[in-house]
Every structure is written in C-alpha cells, then in structure tokens.
Design a protein around this motif. Structure first.
Motif, PDB file in Angstrom:
ATOM      1  N   ARG A   1      35.516  49.436  38.874  1.00 45.39           N
ATOM      2  CA  ARG A   1      36.084  50.176  38.148  1.00 45.39           C
ATOM      3  C   ARG A   1      37.226  50.211  37.326  1.00 45.39           C
ATOM      4  O   ARG A   1      38.206  49.498  36.174  1.00 45.39           O
ATOM      5  N   LEU A   2      38.126  50.540  38.076  1.00 46.60           N
ATOM      6  CA  LEU A   2      39.640  50.544  37.789  1.00 46.60           C
ATOM      7  C   LEU A   2      40.479  49.624  38.414  1.00 46.60           C
ATOM      8  O   LEU A   2      41.360  48.856  37.250  1.00 46.60           O
ATOM      9  N   ALA A   3      39.951  48.505  38.850  1.00 45.11           N
ATOM     10  CA  ALA A   3      39.923  47.087  39.064  1.00 45.11           C
ATOM     11  C   ALA A   3      39.906  46.373  38.234  1.00 45.11           C
ATOM     12  O   ALA A   3      41.185  45.363  37.265  1.00 45.11           O
ATOM     13  N   LYS A   4      39.249  46.730  37.598  1.00 45.38           N
ATOM     14  CA  LYS A   4      38.889  45.599  35.724  1.00 45.38           C
ATOM     15  C   LYS A   4      39.460  46.293  34.828  1.00 45.38           C
ATOM     16  O   LYS A   4      40.708  45.509  34.074  1.00 45.38           O
ATOM     17  N   VAL A   5      39.578  47.409  34.875  1.00 45.02           N
ATOM     18  CA  VAL A   5      41.121  47.961  33.564  1.00 45.02           C
ATOM     19  C   VAL A   5      42.202  47.737  33.681  1.00 45.02           C
ATOM     20  O   VAL A   5      42.592  47.429  32.796  1.00 45.02           O
ATOM     21  N   PHE A   6      42.738  47.708  35.470  1.00 43.32           N
ATOM     22  CA  PHE A   6      44.233  46.587  35.857  1.00 43.32           C
ATOM     23  C   PHE A   6      44.368  45.523  35.217  1.00 43.32           C
ATOM     24  O   PHE A   6      44.764  44.888  34.921  1.00 43.32           O
ATOM     25  N   ARG A   7      42.765  44.716  35.266  1.00 40.38           N
ATOM     26  CA  ARG A   7      42.647  43.618  34.860  1.00 40.38           C
ATOM     27  C   ARG A   7      43.249  42.903  33.204  1.00 40.38           C
ATOM     28  O   ARG A   7      43.832  42.463  32.628  1.00 40.38           O
ATOM     29  N   GLU A   8      42.272  44.029  32.538  1.00 42.89           N
ATOM     30  CA  GLU A   8      42.869  43.775  31.211  1.00 42.89           C
ATOM     31  C   GLU A   8      43.785  44.710  30.723  1.00 42.89           C
ATOM     32  O   GLU A   8      44.558  43.802  29.781  1.00 42.89           O
ATOM     33  N   MET A   9      44.428  45.163  31.703  1.00 46.61           N
ATOM     34  CA  MET A   9      46.071  45.441  31.555  1.00 46.61           C
ATOM     35  C   MET A   9      46.804  44.255  32.052  1.00 46.61           C
ATOM     36  O   MET A   9      48.538  43.918  31.586  1.00 46.61           O
TER      37      MET A   9
ATOM     38  N   ALA B   1      47.270  42.365  40.297  1.00 48.97           N
ATOM     39  CA  ALA B   1      47.480  42.296  41.849  1.00 48.97           C
ATOM     40  C   ALA B   1      46.315  43.510  41.682  1.00 48.97           C
ATOM     41  O   ALA B   1      46.383  44.022  43.475  1.00 48.97           O
ATOM     42  N   GLN B   2      47.250  44.939  41.120  1.00 47.33           N
ATOM     43  CA  GLN B   2      46.239  45.935  41.349  1.00 47.33           C
ATOM     44  C   GLN B   2      45.023  45.828  41.311  1.00 47.33           C
ATOM     45  O   GLN B   2      44.020  46.444  42.535  1.00 47.33           O
ATOM     46  N   ALA B   3      43.982  44.933  39.957  1.00 51.88           N
ATOM     47  CA  ALA B   3      43.088  44.933  40.363  1.00 51.88           C
ATOM     48  C   ALA B   3      42.613  43.862  41.124  1.00 51.88           C
ATOM     49  O   ALA B   3      41.604  44.368  41.851  1.00 51.88           O
ATOM     50  N   GLU B   4      43.185  43.015  42.031  1.00 53.78           N
ATOM     51  CA  GLU B   4      42.316  42.604  43.105  1.00 53.78           C
ATOM     52  C   GLU B   4      42.706  43.657  44.571  1.00 53.78           C
ATOM     53  O   GLU B   4      41.391  43.827  45.523  1.00 53.78           O
ATOM     54  N   GLN B   5      43.484  44.768  44.862  1.00 53.05           N
ATOM     55  CA  GLN B   5      43.465  45.623  45.506  1.00 53.05           C
ATOM     56  C   GLN B   5      42.479  46.002  45.503  1.00 53.05           C
ATOM     57  O   GLN B   5      41.505  46.961  45.953  1.00 53.05           O
ATOM     58  N   HIS B   6      42.327  46.923  44.431  1.00 54.51           N
ATOM     59  CA  HIS B   6      41.138  48.085  43.932  1.00 54.51           C
ATOM     60  C   HIS B   6      39.898  47.808  44.190  1.00 54.51           C
ATOM     61  O   HIS B   6      39.024  48.223  44.701  1.00 54.51           O
ATOM     62  N   TYR B   7      39.844  45.860  43.796  1.00 56.52           N
ATOM     63  CA  TYR B   7      38.136  45.392  44.014  1.00 56.52           C
ATOM     64  C   TYR B   7      38.000  45.689  45.663  1.00 56.52           C
ATOM     65  O   TYR B   7      37.102  45.671  46.156  1.00 56.52           O
TER      66      TYR B   7
END
Length: 267
Positions: free
Chosen positions: A180-188, A192-198
C-alpha cells in the motif's frame, strides 16, 4: 593258417569296434557343441529381453521436467512468509474489534471504523494491522476527494503514508503495508520508492501475487520497462488458481509491443 585268419578277423573286428566308438564319441562331441551353442543363444536372447524390459521400466519412471514458470511458482510458494512466521496470536476480543472495524469500513461508515481502529491501537500498540487499516481509510478519503482540491488530496496521501510507515515500523515484514505504501509513492510520483516497497513486499512474502501485479503496472505504465512488466504480469498469472482475463489481455498487448520494438531494432 586258420588261427592266423581268425586272429586277423579278430583284429579287424577290434578295429571296427574302435572305429565305431571313435565315431560315436565324435558324434557326442558334436552334439555337445550343438547343445552348447543353443544354450548360449537362448541365454543371449533372455539377456536381450531382460535388458529391454529393464529399459521399459526405467522409461516409465522417468521424471518429466517442470515448466520453468511452474518450478518458479513452486519455489515461491515454498518460501517462508516472514510476516506470518514472526506474528503472534491475538486475543479473541482483539480480533472481534478488528473485524468490527472492517465491517464498518465495508458498510461505508468510515467514522466508526476509524474510532474502533484508534481504540485498538491504544489497547494493542504492538499490532501493525490497525495502522494499515487507518491508512486504507485515508486512501478512501483521497479517492473521494474532488479532483480540483489538490491540497486536500495531498493531505490524505500524506496521512496514508504516515500510517503505513507506522505499520512497517512495528513489523518490517508487513507486506500489506509495503504494498500500500508503494501505491502512495506511485501517486506522489516517487516511482523509485514505489518500486522499492513492492520489492520489500515480495521479500517478506515471495508468493504475494498482488505485489507482482502492481510492480508490473509500475513498470508498464510509469517506467516504460515493458519486459520487466511482462515478467511480473506472467508471474502474477502463474500464481492464480484461475488466470485473470484482464491480465491475459495485458500480457498479449505487451508481447505485441515488445515484438514491434524488437523488429524495429533488427531492421
């Protein structure tokens, strides 16, 4: 003279008997050779049949190699779920409150859901799940905010980010929170952060199918990494008991896109 003739006759008879005996022995030797040859032939024939039978048995027991994707899925499913392996059983009363919060959220009563979750956090501060659910409430507010009010939408995103990060701080292997945090970073726009949390979600639970799907979407629509997107979509499909029709279409479309690029490069 008579004695001499009889003696010659006797000697002749002895020679005849001797000759017959020699012929008989010679015949016996020939018969032995024949039996020996037949025995050898029969034994060889039996050996050939035995070898053929053994070969047939071995062939029937040959192991058919797994498809590479099937082998990979089996390995992923056999891997340790770090989130579950590190969790401790919760009290029945805690589970009841958590289920009540989920029911309220499902019914659209977000205020009640939030109240239950906040009380649960006060009572059980070591649980990461309630923080994930609070983040989900923030994301529902984000989705329901008017598109024109970007400031409000951003505030809901930030609140969701904080709650998901609190869940991860309590339990670093909560792959739901990472996803879910990855999706938040994707929306922001922080891809890079989104990929890392996935990737963190997958490390915590290697068979977590949604992380592969979302990572595929990130590669496909946001980063333009079509080959990586295809690999993640295919892995997501392989982890399903029943492949998803929509994802099957995405895979087919990606294969066409990749083929066009390859053909263009080869010209």
């Amino acid at each position: 003279m008579e004695y001499s003739n009889r003696q010659s006759a006797n000697e002749g008879g002895r020679w005849s008997v001797l000759l017959v005996l020699m012929l008989f022995l010679s015949g016996c030797a020939s018969m032995d050779s024949l039996f020996s040859a037949q025995s050898t032939t029969d034994t060889s024939s039996q050996d050939v049949e035995t070898e053929q039978q053994d070969s047939g048995i071995d062939a029937s027991l040959e192991v058919v190699p797994l498809d590479p994707m099937q082998a990979k899925v089996l390995a992923l499913r056999a891997a340790t779920n770090l989130y579950l392996s590190g969790s401790t059983p919760v009290k029945a009363s805690v589970k009841y409150q958590f289920d009540q919060a989920l029911a309220a959220k499902q019914a659209g009563n977000l205020t009640l859901a939030k109240q239950i979750l906040e009380k649960l956090i006060d009572d059980e501060p070591k649980l990461s799940g309630p923080w994930v659910q609070l983040g989900d409430l923030n994301m529902l507010d984000f989705a329901g905010s008017p598109n024109g009010d970007q400031e409000q939408k951003q505030a809901h995103l930030v609140a969701a980010k904080v709650n998901y990060e609190k869940a991860i701080k309590i339990n670093q292997h909560n792959y739901f929170a990472h996803n879910r945090l990855a999706k938040v970073f994707r929306e922001m726009g922080d891809f890079a952060q989104a990929e890392q949390h996935y990737q963190y979600a997958i490390q915590s639970y290697p068979a977590y199918d949604n992380a592969y799907l979302n990572l595929g979407i990130l590669y496909d629509l946001y980063l333009g990494k079509k080959q990586q997107a295809l690999e993640n979509y295919e892995l997501y499909q392989a982890l399903q008991d029943k492949p998803k029709r929509q994802v099957r279409g995405w895979i087919a479309d990606l294969k066409r896109q990749i083929a066009k690029v390859q053909n263009g490069e080869n010209k």
